[in-house]
Design an enzyme around this catalytic site. Structure first.
Site, PDB file in Angstrom:
ATOM      1  N   LYS A  12       0.826  -1.213   0.000  1.00 47.83           N
ATOM      2  CA  LYS A  12       0.000   0.000   0.000  1.00 47.83           C
ATOM      3  C   LYS A  12       0.866   1.271   0.000  1.00 47.83           C
ATOM      4  O   LYS A  12       2.065   1.226   0.268  1.00 47.83           O
ATOM      5  CB  LYS A  12      -0.933  -0.038   1.226  1.00 47.83           C
ATOM      6  CG  LYS A  12      -1.972  -1.181   1.173  1.00 47.83           C
ATOM      7  CD  LYS A  12      -2.939  -1.086   2.353  1.00 47.83           C
ATOM      8  CE  LYS A  12      -3.972  -2.201   2.323  1.00 47.83           C
ATOM      9  NZ  LYS A  12      -4.952  -2.080   3.435  1.00 47.83           N
ATOM     10  N   TYR A  52     -12.424  -2.386  -4.024  1.00 46.89           N
ATOM     11  CA  TYR A  52     -12.870  -2.566  -2.634  1.00 46.89           C
ATOM     12  C   TYR A  52     -14.385  -2.617  -2.511  1.00 46.89           C
ATOM     13  O   TYR A  52     -14.921  -2.397  -1.418  1.00 46.89           O
ATOM     14  CB  TYR A  52     -12.337  -1.422  -1.776  1.00 46.89           C
ATOM     15  CG  TYR A  52     -10.960  -1.651  -1.160  1.00 46.89           C
ATOM     16  CD1 TYR A  52     -10.629  -2.860  -0.524  1.00 46.89           C
ATOM     17  CD2 TYR A  52      -9.996  -0.645  -1.171  1.00 46.89           C
ATOM     18  CE1 TYR A  52      -9.388  -3.046   0.060  1.00 46.89           C
ATOM     19  CE2 TYR A  52      -8.749  -0.836  -0.582  1.00 46.89           C
ATOM     20  CZ  TYR A  52      -8.451  -2.042   0.042  1.00 46.89           C
ATOM     21  OH  TYR A  52      -7.231  -2.222   0.635  1.00 46.89           O
ATOM     22  N   ASN A 115      -1.915   0.145   6.860  1.00 48.39           N
ATOM     23  CA  ASN A 115      -1.388  -1.118   7.386  1.00 48.39           C
ATOM     24  C   ASN A 115      -0.511  -1.851   6.375  1.00 48.39           C
ATOM     25  O   ASN A 115      -0.332  -3.058   6.445  1.00 48.39           O
ATOM     26  CB  ASN A 115      -2.525  -1.996   7.932  1.00 48.39           C
ATOM     27  CG  ASN A 115      -3.562  -2.337   6.892  1.00 48.39           C
ATOM     28  OD1 ASN A 115      -3.419  -1.998   5.716  1.00 48.39           O
ATOM     29  ND2 ASN A 115      -4.603  -3.032   7.298  1.00 48.39           N
ATOM     30  N   HIS A 118      -2.063  -5.486   1.534  1.00 53.55           N
ATOM     31  CA  HIS A 118      -3.351  -6.149   1.337  1.00 53.55           C
ATOM     32  C   HIS A 118      -3.061  -7.576   0.882  1.00 53.55           C
ATOM     33  O   HIS A 118      -2.103  -7.805   0.147  1.00 53.55           O
ATOM     34  CB  HIS A 118      -4.175  -5.448   0.238  1.00 53.55           C
ATOM     35  CG  HIS A 118      -5.285  -6.302  -0.303  1.00 53.55           C
ATOM     36  ND1 HIS A 118      -6.522  -6.365   0.297  1.00 53.55           N
ATOM     37  CD2 HIS A 118      -5.323  -7.163  -1.343  1.00 53.55           C
ATOM     38  CE1 HIS A 118      -7.271  -7.240  -0.385  1.00 53.55           C
ATOM     39  NE2 HIS A 118      -6.571  -7.728  -1.383  1.00 53.55           N
ATOM     40  N   GLU A 129      -9.214 -10.906  -7.813  1.00 53.03           N
ATOM     41  CA  GLU A 129      -8.292  -9.777  -7.612  1.00 53.03           C
ATOM     42  C   GLU A 129      -7.092  -9.850  -8.556  1.00 53.03           C
ATOM     43  O   GLU A 129      -6.603  -8.813  -9.019  1.00 53.03           O
ATOM     44  CB  GLU A 129      -7.841  -9.729  -6.143  1.00 53.03           C
ATOM     45  CG  GLU A 129      -8.997  -9.381  -5.207  1.00 53.03           C
ATOM     46  CD  GLU A 129      -8.625  -9.340  -3.731  1.00 53.03           C
ATOM     47  OE1 GLU A 129      -9.513  -9.065  -2.916  1.00 53.03           O
ATOM     48  OE2 GLU A 129      -7.449  -9.580  -3.394  1.00 53.03           O
TER      49      GLU A 129
HETATM   50  P1  ATP Z   1      -6.920  -6.225   3.359  1.00 47.90           P
HETATM   51  O1  ATP Z   1      -8.228  -6.493   2.698  1.00 47.90           O
HETATM   52  O2  ATP Z   1      -6.385  -4.825   3.102  1.00 47.90           O
HETATM   53  O3  ATP Z   1      -5.910  -7.299   3.119  1.00 47.90           O
HETATM   54  P2  ATP Z   1      -7.970  -7.239   5.810  1.00 47.90           P
HETATM   55  O4  ATP Z   1      -8.540  -8.331   4.988  1.00 47.90           O
HETATM   56  O5  ATP Z   1      -7.106  -7.600   6.976  1.00 47.90           O
HETATM   57  O6  ATP Z   1      -7.139  -6.234   4.933  1.00 47.90           O
HETATM   58  P3  ATP Z   1     -10.579  -6.015   5.716  1.00 47.90           P
HETATM   59  O7  ATP Z   1     -11.566  -6.280   6.766  1.00 47.90           O
HETATM   60  O8  ATP Z   1     -10.728  -6.680   4.386  1.00 47.90           O
HETATM   61  O9  ATP Z   1      -9.122  -6.309   6.338  1.00 47.90           O
HETATM   62  O10 ATP Z   1     -10.504  -4.443   5.503  1.00 47.90           O
HETATM   63  C1  ATP Z   1      -9.922  -3.892   4.341  1.00 47.90           C
HETATM   64  C2  ATP Z   1      -9.097  -2.700   4.732  1.00 47.90           C
HETATM   65  O11 ATP Z   1      -9.962  -1.714   5.265  1.00 47.90           O
HETATM   66  C3  ATP Z   1      -8.079  -2.968   5.833  1.00 47.90           C
HETATM   67  O12 ATP Z   1      -6.823  -3.381   5.353  1.00 47.90           O
HETATM   68  C4  ATP Z   1      -7.970  -1.633   6.506  1.00 47.90           C
HETATM   69  O13 ATP Z   1      -6.991  -0.826   5.854  1.00 47.90           O
HETATM   70  C5  ATP Z   1      -9.320  -1.016   6.313  1.00 47.90           C
HETATM   71  N1  ATP Z   1     -10.101  -1.165   7.527  1.00 47.90           N
HETATM   72  C6  ATP Z   1     -10.642  -2.284   8.031  1.00 47.90           C
HETATM   73  N2  ATP Z   1     -11.314  -2.043   9.168  1.00 47.90           N
HETATM   74  C7  ATP Z   1     -11.182  -0.717   9.399  1.00 47.90           C
HETATM   75  C8  ATP Z   1     -11.646   0.174  10.406  1.00 47.90           C
HETATM   76  N3  ATP Z   1     -12.376  -0.268  11.437  1.00 47.90           N
HETATM   77  N4  ATP Z   1     -11.308   1.481  10.280  1.00 47.90           N
HETATM   78  C9  ATP Z   1     -10.586   1.933   9.265  1.00 47.90           C
HETATM   79  N5  ATP Z   1     -10.119   1.148   8.262  1.00 47.90           N
HETATM   80  C10 ATP Z   1     -10.406  -0.155   8.334  1.00 47.90           C
HETATM   81 MG    MG Z   2      -9.665  -7.970   3.198  1.00 47.84          MG
END
Ligand code: ATP
Ligand code: MG
Length: 136
Positions: A12, A52, A115, A118, A129
């Site tokens: 990211k 997304y 973070n 992804h 994806e």
């Molecule tokens: P990713 O899809 O990025 O690999 P993930 O699968 O661990 O991460 P998801 O639940 O799919 O997490 O959420 C997608 C992204 O949305 C997260 O990587 C994070 O950056 C953001 N995100 C998730 N939860 C929150 C939240 N409560 N507040 C802000 N951003 C969030």
């Molecule tokens: Mg995810």
């Protein structure tokens, strides 16, 4: 048992900006994930919204799309045994504060939104994806 899979990984904007691309790629390689393809791109907010769209009902959706399109990212196809779950394990929990030691998010993540990486969360989503970024 042979269960070779492919998954999509994204480095990211926060991590690309801090020049962490090679360090993160090395972590994948050291964990037996082969980087089959990789490209650095800068997507539009509309493309991020499409990518997304599973999160479109979430309160953080708009910020998430703005963030992924805020600067260059590196998209990669990772290949290896159980690549989808292995990559998720190497990444660590979504919130870097809750991620296990030595995971990418623990090492480099700044916050739950910044973070650093992804990773696809299922084989079905991995296929979608990978097509999203690598199908012409
Ligand atoms: P990713 O899809 O990025 O690999 P993930 O699968 O661990 O991460 P998801 O639940 O799919 O997490 O959420 C997608 C992204 O949305 C997260 O990587 C994070 O950056 C953001 N995100 C998730 N939860 C929150 C939240 N409560 N507040 C802000 N951003 C969030
Ligand atoms: Mg995810």
């Amino acid at each position: 048992m042979n269960n070779k899979e492919a998954t999509l990984s994204i480095i990211k904007p926060d991590a690309v900006e801090r020049d962490l691309t090679d360090e993160i790629k090395n972590i994948f390689i050291q964990n037996n994930l082969n980087i089959k393809d990789s490209k650095k791109i800068h997507i539009s907010k509309d493309e991020a919204a499409e990518f997304y769209k599973v999160h479109q009902s979430k309160p953080f959706y708009n910020d998430l799309c703005a963030y992924l399109s805020s600067g260059p990212i590196v998209v990669m196809i990772l290949e290896g045994e159980n690549a989808v779950s292995l990559n998720r394990k190497i990444m660590g929990a979504t919130d870097p504060n809750k991620a296990e030691n030595n995971t990418i998010r623990k090492l480099y993540g700044i916050s739950i939104d910044k973070n650093s990486v992804h990773g696809s969360d299922s084989q079905d989503n991995a296929k979608k994806e990978i097509d999203f970024f690598f199908k012409n």
